[in-house]
Motif scaffolding. Sequence first.
Motif, PDB file in Angstrom:
ATOM      1  N   ALA A  16      -5.070  22.351  30.090  1.00 37.61           N
ATOM      2  CA  ALA A  16      -5.315  20.927  30.326  1.00 37.61           C
ATOM      3  C   ALA A  16      -5.021  20.100  29.077  1.00 37.61           C
ATOM      4  N   ASP A  17      -5.434  20.604  27.906  1.00 39.22           N
ATOM      5  CA  ASP A  17      -5.186  19.881  26.661  1.00 39.22           C
ATOM      6  C   ASP A  17      -3.690  19.757  26.390  1.00 39.22           C
ATOM      7  N   TYR A  18      -2.954  20.833  26.631  1.00 40.62           N
ATOM      8  CA  TYR A  18      -1.523  20.801  26.375  1.00 40.62           C
ATOM      9  C   TYR A  18      -0.785  19.922  27.385  1.00 40.62           C
ATOM     10  N   ARG A  19      -1.320  19.847  28.597  1.00 40.91           N
ATOM     11  CA  ARG A  19      -0.705  18.946  29.588  1.00 40.91           C
ATOM     12  C   ARG A  19      -0.864  17.496  29.150  1.00 40.91           C
ATOM     13  N   GLN A  20      -2.030  17.138  28.618  1.00 38.18           N
ATOM     14  CA  GLN A  20      -2.257  15.767  28.154  1.00 38.18           C
ATOM     15  C   GLN A  20      -1.389  15.430  26.945  1.00 38.18           C
ATOM     16  N   MET A  21      -1.074  16.434  26.142  1.00 38.34           N
ATOM     17  CA  MET A  21      -0.293  16.207  24.935  1.00 38.34           C
ATOM     18  C   MET A  21       1.206  16.059  25.230  1.00 38.34           C
ATOM     19  N   TRP A  22       1.621  16.434  26.442  1.00 38.33           N
ATOM     20  CA  TRP A  22       3.046  16.443  26.765  1.00 38.33           C
ATOM     21  C   TRP A  22       3.752  15.106  26.513  1.00 38.33           C
ATOM     22  N   PRO A  23       3.173  13.943  26.867  1.00 35.62           N
ATOM     23  CA  PRO A  23       3.886  12.686  26.596  1.00 35.62           C
ATOM     24  C   PRO A  23       4.248  12.502  25.129  1.00 35.62           C
ATOM     25  N   PHE A  24       3.442  13.044  24.228  1.00 36.62           N
ATOM     26  CA  PHE A  24       3.740  12.926  22.804  1.00 36.62           C
ATOM     27  C   PHE A  24       4.775  13.967  22.363  1.00 36.62           C
ATOM     28  N   VAL A  25       4.829  15.084  23.080  1.00 44.15           N
ATOM     29  CA  VAL A  25       5.783  16.142  22.739  1.00 44.15           C
ATOM     30  C   VAL A  25       7.169  15.816  23.291  1.00 44.15           C
ATOM     31  N   ARG A  26       7.204  15.097  24.437  1.00 42.15           N
ATOM     32  CA  ARG A  26       8.464  14.864  25.155  1.00 42.15           C
ATOM     33  C   ARG A  26       9.601  14.342  24.269  1.00 42.15           C
ATOM     34  N   PRO A  27       9.360  13.353  23.370  1.00 41.36           N
ATOM     35  CA  PRO A  27      10.488  12.863  22.561  1.00 41.36           C
ATOM     36  C   PRO A  27      11.099  13.931  21.651  1.00 41.36           C
ATOM     37  N   TYR A  28      10.345  14.982  21.377  1.00 41.09           N
ATOM     38  CA  TYR A  28      10.814  16.019  20.448  1.00 41.09           C
ATOM     39  C   TYR A  28      10.901  17.376  21.142  1.00 41.09           C
ATOM     40  N   TRP A  29      11.047  17.355  22.471  1.00 35.53           N
ATOM     41  CA  TRP A  29      10.953  18.601  23.228  1.00 35.53           C
ATOM     42  C   TRP A  29      12.054  19.583  22.835  1.00 35.53           C
ATOM     43  N   GLY A  30      13.221  19.071  22.440  1.00 32.20           N
ATOM     44  CA  GLY A  30      14.325  19.957  22.053  1.00 32.20           C
ATOM     45  C   GLY A  30      13.956  20.793  20.848  1.00 32.20           C
ATOM     46  N   MET A  31      13.435  20.142  19.807  1.00 31.15           N
ATOM     47  CA  MET A  31      13.017  20.858  18.592  1.00 31.15           C
ATOM     48  C   MET A  31      11.822  21.762  18.874  1.00 31.15           C
ATOM     49  N   ALA A  32      10.897  21.256  19.708  1.00 26.76           N
ATOM     50  CA  ALA A  32       9.725  22.067  20.045  1.00 26.76           C
ATOM     51  C   ALA A  32      10.135  23.319  20.816  1.00 26.76           C
ATOM     52  N   LEU A  33      11.080  23.153  21.763  1.00 27.42           N
ATOM     53  CA  LEU A  33      11.566  24.296  22.531  1.00 27.42           C
ATOM     54  C   LEU A  33      12.272  25.296  21.621  1.00 27.42           C
ATOM     55  N   LEU A  34      13.076  24.793  20.676  1.00 31.56           N
ATOM     56  CA  LEU A  34      13.753  25.675  19.726  1.00 31.56           C
ATOM     57  C   LEU A  34      12.733  26.492  18.935  1.00 31.56           C
ATOM     58  N   ALA A  35      11.672  25.814  18.478  1.00 29.39           N
ATOM     59  CA  ALA A  35      10.634  26.515  17.713  1.00 29.39           C
ATOM     60  C   ALA A  35       9.989  27.614  18.555  1.00 29.39           C
ATOM     61  N   MET A  36       9.771  27.344  19.837  1.00 29.88           N
ATOM     62  CA  MET A  36       9.166  28.341  20.708  1.00 29.88           C
ATOM     63  C   MET A  36      10.134  29.486  21.023  1.00 29.88           C
ATOM     64  N   LEU A  37      11.420  29.158  21.226  1.00 29.91           N
ATOM     65  CA  LEU A  37      12.407  30.199  21.537  1.00 29.91           C
ATOM     66  C   LEU A  37      12.596  31.156  20.366  1.00 29.91           C
ATOM     67  N   ILE A  38      12.491  30.620  19.158  1.00 27.43           N
ATOM     68  CA  ILE A  38      12.653  31.478  17.977  1.00 27.43           C
ATOM     69  C   ILE A  38      11.553  32.523  17.905  1.00 27.43           C
ATOM     70  N   THR A  39      10.383  32.209  18.498  1.00 28.28           N
ATOM     71  CA  THR A  39       9.287  33.181  18.440  1.00 28.28           C
ATOM     72  C   THR A  39       9.594  34.443  19.234  1.00 28.28           C
ATOM     73  N   ILE A  40      10.549  34.370  20.175  1.00 31.19           N
ATOM     74  CA  ILE A  40      10.881  35.569  20.969  1.00 31.19           C
ATOM     75  C   ILE A  40      11.465  36.658  20.080  1.00 31.19           C
ATOM     76  N   PRO A  41      12.568  36.392  19.334  1.00 35.05           N
ATOM     77  CA  PRO A  41      13.053  37.447  18.451  1.00 35.05           C
ATOM     78  C   PRO A  41      12.104  37.762  17.301  1.00 35.05           C
ATOM     79  N   VAL A  42      11.378  36.730  16.796  1.00 31.74           N
ATOM     80  CA  VAL A  42      10.431  36.986  15.704  1.00 31.74           C
ATOM     81  C   VAL A  42       9.376  37.997  16.145  1.00 31.74           C
ATOM     82  N   GLY A  43       8.833  37.803  17.356  1.00 35.00           N
ATOM     83  CA  GLY A  43       7.829  38.742  17.860  1.00 35.00           C
ATOM     84  C   GLY A  43       8.426  40.085  18.246  1.00 35.00           C
ATOM     85  N   ALA A  44       9.589  40.038  18.920  1.00 27.54           N
ATOM     86  CA  ALA A  44      10.192  41.281  19.410  1.00 27.54           C
ATOM     87  C   ALA A  44      10.654  42.182  18.273  1.00 27.54           C
TER      88      ALA A  44
END
Length: 586
Positions: A16-44
């Motif tokens: 619920a908290d992350y859903r409310q934060m989405w409007p603030f994340v939306r303008p930077y979603w590309g960079m945020a998504l990149l940061a999250m995608l990088i965690t896949i190889p970092v973790g793996a």
Amino acid sequence: MFKKLIKKIINTPFIADYRQMWPFVRPYWGMALLAMLITIPVGALDAVIAWALKPYMDVMMIEKNENTWWIPAAIVLFSALQGALTFTSNYTNTWVGNRIASDVKIRLFDKLLSYDTAYFDANTSGNVVMRFNKDVDDACAGLLNNLKQFSTRFYSSIALIGVLFYNSWQLAIIAVIVLFGALFPLTKVRKRIKDINKQTVFTNAEVITHYNESFGGNRVISSYNLYNYQDERFGNTLHQTFRLGMKMVQRTGMLSPLMHFVVSLGIALVIWVGSWLILSHQITAGNFVSFVAALILLYNPIKGIGNSFNNVQIALMAMERVFELLNTIPQIKDADDALELKNIDGTIEYDHVGFAYVEGKPVLENINLKINKGETVALVGNSGGGKSTFVSLLPRFYDVTEGQIRINGQDIRHYTLHSLREQMSVVFQDNYLFAGTIRENIMLGKKDASEEELQQAVQAAYVDAFLKDLPEGLDTQIGERGVLLSGGQKQRIAIARAFLKNAPIVILDEATSALDNKSEAEVQKAIDNLMADRTVIVIAHRLSTVRHADKIVVINNGKIAETGTHEALINNTDSIYGALYHAQMK
């Protein structure tokens, strides 16, 4: 059943908290998504080291082949790649987190400015700093960092669990059961720390308030020798903060040791069962070494996750407090059908007005008064009688609890706040000047004023009388709250600001009561200029300054006791005003 489960997951505080934060994340979603995608190889990539140990041990110990240099080299290469990706992820997360924090602070600051006066009456400066600044930092710092850590650990865990099952499904089942057993206490953390965290935020706000009071009240502290008193108050607050910190440790401090113990049991059980599997030739030594390496890489973060999880929960609760503020609707706001107040063509009328700061304790009762356009009305009476409250209702610093205030025959609650307040200039007893120059403070009255308009305001308010003594003139820095100026100089700057605004209604709230006789005489001349051709409501402590008012209103104990001109009231032997006036003249 499945739909209910999905709904329950979506409505968890985390989601619920992350859903409310989405409007603030939306303008930077590309960079945020990149940061999250990088965690896949970092973790793996955590699983690469553990997986590589199996062929290495089997080749070395079973096949006796020493040509295995490429395996350590591959491990170093993959570790370097993981390090580079981790840096990229951290940098991207920090960039996005700081941009989001700035956007949230701007929204919150805008919300703060929209709050009514009652909010600031009820909250300390420390509470405002904590709620509108510190909570945002905690929430946004944790926003992507928590998600990044969760995502990294998730992909790392999936990869490592894959290595476990690859080497031995029997041992893997044991390891996964122990893993869930170690994580189970985390489900109770939020409930255990929520009330303590709320109290901690409050006491931290008190600490900031002590600093602000010591800064703003330094002269009072010095003149009254309040050093020990202030030290004692500050010490008591710090003791409370310490007590809450220790209580937090009491409620959560056993998490990490408990998880460490459960994990140790799991490792011991794996070693015991693994030894039997090796001896029974169900797995090789390479399988076992690779399994244990993967297990340690999987379990090690778990042993210290208790403290990290506390920080996650604190960040989430800070996020909740931020959205509590953002979702708050100010009590004093524009009506849906609010009108623009463009001109003051008619009267200002108080019609059976009543007001109470606290329900059941009225400050004003049954106030009825008409103020004609261009008229000067003076409010006098005993201290605490309700005079300042009377004038505070007109610009809607507060809303009436009974009756109506009308301008041009229309309830002021039906006008937009902006247009209503544009028609008024207020000069307070203790006017607030902002850090900066004299010019900047006067120009607040009309930010697009010409130099000619500025000079007219300066002359009309007699600011030029002391400018000649300042080397920088209008561009002189005045310090925070105008601390480098005298009381009379500050009042004249405030009057110049009101001149520049050129509003048709002027409210003077005891504008000269804190000044000495010489300063009062100088400021009074400026006030006389300001009052010309305007509707004026003046609260006066010194009755000699309001003798020429068109109407004098005596307010005592929240009620209008009498109304009339100076001459009419002074000649009335039973007049309250007359008694007050003669007492002052003596």
